[in-house]
Motif scaffolding. Structure first.
Motif, short mmCIF file in Angstrom:
data_model
loop_
_atom_site.label_atom_id
_atom_site.label_comp_id
_atom_site.label_asym_id
_atom_site.label_seq_id
_atom_site.Cartn_x
_atom_site.Cartn_y
_atom_site.Cartn_z
N ILE A 159 80.23 4.15 -57.97
CA ILE A 159 79.36 5.58 -58.64
C ILE A 159 78.27 5.89 -58.31
N LYS A 160 78.25 6.41 -57.37
CA LYS A 160 76.52 6.32 -55.91
C LYS A 160 75.35 6.34 -57.03
N PRO A 161 74.36 6.25 -56.26
CA PRO A 161 73.05 6.48 -57.32
C PRO A 161 73.03 7.80 -58.17
N GLU B 214 83.26 2.38 -40.51
CA GLU B 214 83.46 3.39 -39.24
C GLU B 214 82.99 4.08 -38.75
N HIS B 215 81.40 5.09 -39.82
CA HIS B 215 80.67 6.05 -38.93
C HIS B 215 79.63 5.33 -38.57
N VAL B 216 79.52 3.97 -38.02
CA VAL B 216 78.50 3.58 -37.65
C VAL B 216 77.89 4.65 -36.17
N PRO C 237 76.63 11.05 -37.05
CA PRO C 237 74.33 11.55 -37.09
C PRO C 237 74.35 10.98 -38.83
N PHE C 238 74.81 11.41 -39.71
CA PHE C 238 74.49 11.18 -40.91
C PHE C 238 74.75 9.74 -41.29
N PHE C 239 74.86 8.55 -40.57
CA PHE C 239 74.60 7.09 -40.50
C PHE C 239 73.85 6.49 -41.52
N ALA D 247 87.90 16.30 -53.08
CA ALA D 247 87.42 16.12 -51.41
C ALA D 247 86.28 15.53 -51.09
N THR D 248 85.98 14.96 -50.28
CA THR D 248 84.64 14.58 -49.28
C THR D 248 83.42 15.48 -49.62
N ASN D 249 84.00 16.85 -49.49
CA ASN D 249 82.87 18.00 -48.95
C ASN D 249 83.06 18.52 -50.86
N ILE E 294 86.01 14.50 -60.15
CA ILE E 294 84.52 14.14 -60.44
C ILE E 294 84.09 15.53 -58.85
N ARG E 295 84.26 15.28 -58.42
CA ARG E 295 82.88 15.94 -57.22
C ARG E 295 83.05 17.61 -57.73
N GLY E 296 84.11 18.29 -57.95
CA GLY E 296 83.95 19.19 -58.19
C GLY E 296 83.98 19.96 -59.45
N GLU F 156 76.75 19.37 -52.25
CA GLU F 156 77.04 18.72 -51.64
C GLU F 156 77.33 17.28 -50.69
N THR F 157 77.89 16.61 -49.45
CA THR F 157 78.82 15.98 -49.10
C THR F 157 77.38 14.51 -49.09
N GLY F 158 76.70 15.18 -48.78
CA GLY F 158 75.81 13.79 -49.08
C GLY F 158 75.02 13.19 -50.23
N ARG F 159 75.78 14.18 -51.48
CA ARG F 159 75.42 13.46 -52.46
C ARG F 159 76.58 13.55 -53.21
N ASN F 160 77.34 12.75 -52.98
CA ASN F 160 78.57 13.12 -53.56
C ASN F 160 79.39 12.40 -54.69
N VAL F 161 78.29 11.82 -55.33
CA VAL F 161 78.92 11.10 -56.67
C VAL F 161 79.76 9.92 -56.72
N VAL F 162 81.17 9.77 -55.67
CA VAL F 162 81.50 8.46 -56.34
C VAL F 162 82.55 7.80 -54.96
N HIS F 163 82.87 7.43 -54.95
CA HIS F 163 83.50 6.73 -53.58
C HIS F 163 84.79 5.77 -54.26
N ALA F 164 85.82 6.62 -53.29
CA ALA F 164 87.01 5.40 -53.49
C ALA F 164 87.55 4.68 -52.47
N SER F 165 88.27 4.47 -51.66
CA SER F 165 89.39 3.85 -50.89
C SER F 165 90.07 4.63 -50.32
P1 IDP Z 1 84.94 9.70 -48.74
O1 IDP Z 1 83.71 9.34 -49.19
O2 IDP Z 1 85.25 11.20 -49.46
O3 IDP Z 1 85.55 8.49 -47.95
P2 IDP Z 1 84.23 10.08 -45.52
O4 IDP Z 1 84.52 10.87 -44.64
O5 IDP Z 1 84.74 8.60 -45.27
O6 IDP Z 1 84.58 10.13 -47.01
O7 IDP Z 1 82.53 9.78 -45.22
C1 IDP Z 1 81.64 8.83 -46.06
C2 IDP Z 1 80.95 9.91 -47.23
O8 IDP Z 1 79.72 9.16 -46.26
C3 IDP Z 1 81.08 10.90 -48.20
O9 IDP Z 1 81.56 10.66 -49.62
C4 IDP Z 1 79.51 10.93 -47.83
O10 IDP Z 1 78.44 10.22 -48.70
C5 IDP Z 1 79.48 10.91 -46.39
N1 IDP Z 1 79.15 12.13 -45.30
C6 IDP Z 1 80.64 12.29 -44.60
N2 IDP Z 1 80.52 13.07 -43.87
C7 IDP Z 1 78.13 13.71 -43.82
C8 IDP Z 1 77.85 14.40 -43.88
O11 IDP Z 1 78.61 15.46 -42.85
N3 IDP Z 1 76.70 14.20 -44.49
C9 IDP Z 1 76.20 14.15 -44.77
N4 IDP Z 1 77.06 12.73 -45.71
C10 IDP Z 1 78.07 12.92 -45.07
#
Ligand code: IDP
Length: 149
Positions: free
Chosen positions: A8-10, A51-53, A56-58, A90-92, A101-103, A108-117
């Motif tokens: 559960i993201k910050p 994997e995202h190193v 641009p958003f790393f 979906a991530t976005n 949850i995200r829906g 927006e993607t950069g504040r998408n609330v949760v992560h799951a493997s």
């Molecule tokens: P996931 O979280 O649904 O597995 P990933 O593609 O693995 O998605 O991306 C990891 C996390 O990186 C996303 O949940 C999001 O917080 C962030 N992220 C991914 N793509 C972008 C982007 O284009 N802009 C900003 N943050 C992004």
């Protein structure tokens, strides 16, 4: 039974969504096998998202997930990995369906609330980053009798 790593993201912690998110996981029939609130270290965040190193958003992603307390969980159940990806949506968030949850809670993607493997390998790797084996609790829940054939 499968185990998956959930965060559960910050942003969700700050917005008071912890209970709602935990409740959705429980109601779906999944079991929480480990849970901890804390500020993720930069080292763990960089390992988690390695994997995202090159993306641009790393840097902003690392800043986001280490910006305040988050909740780390191990969630367990039959097909827990696929079910939690579906529960999160979906991530976005623009593409996330209502009812996920995200829906329901993100814009927006950069504040998408949760992560799951997203796979068995990722779940194993991520659980090892965030939890010691001894922190993952093995127990039976009474509702398993009703949930599984
Ligand atoms: P996931 O979280 O649904 O597995 P990933 O593609 O693995 O998605 O991306 C990891 C996390 O990186 C996303 O949940 C999001 O917080 C962030 N992220 C991914 N793509 C972008 C982007 O284009 N802009 C900003 N943050 C992004």
């Amino acid at each position: 039974m499968e185990q998956t790593y959930i965060m559960i993201k910050p942003d969700a912690v700050q917005r008071g969504l912890m209970g709602e998110i935990i409740s959705r996981i429980e109601k779906r029939g999944l079991k929480i096998a480990a849970m901890r609130l804390g500020v993720m270290s930069e080292e763990s965040a960089k390992e988690h998202y390695k994997e995202h190193v090159q993306r641009p958003f790393f840097a902003s992603l690392i800043e986001y997930v280490t910006s305040g307390p988050s909740v780390s969980m191990v969630v367990e159940g039959k097909n827990a990995i696929a079910i939690m990806r579906a529960v999160n949506g979906a991530t976005n968030p623009v593409e996330a369906l209502p009812g996920t949850i995200r829906g329901d809670f993100a814009v927006e993607t950069g504040r998408n609330v949760v992560h799951a493997s997203d796979s068995t390998e990722a779940a194993k790797r991520e659980m090892a980053i965030h939890f010691k084996d001894s922190e993952i609790v093995n127990y039976t829940k009474i509702d398993e009798v009703c949930l599984y054939e």
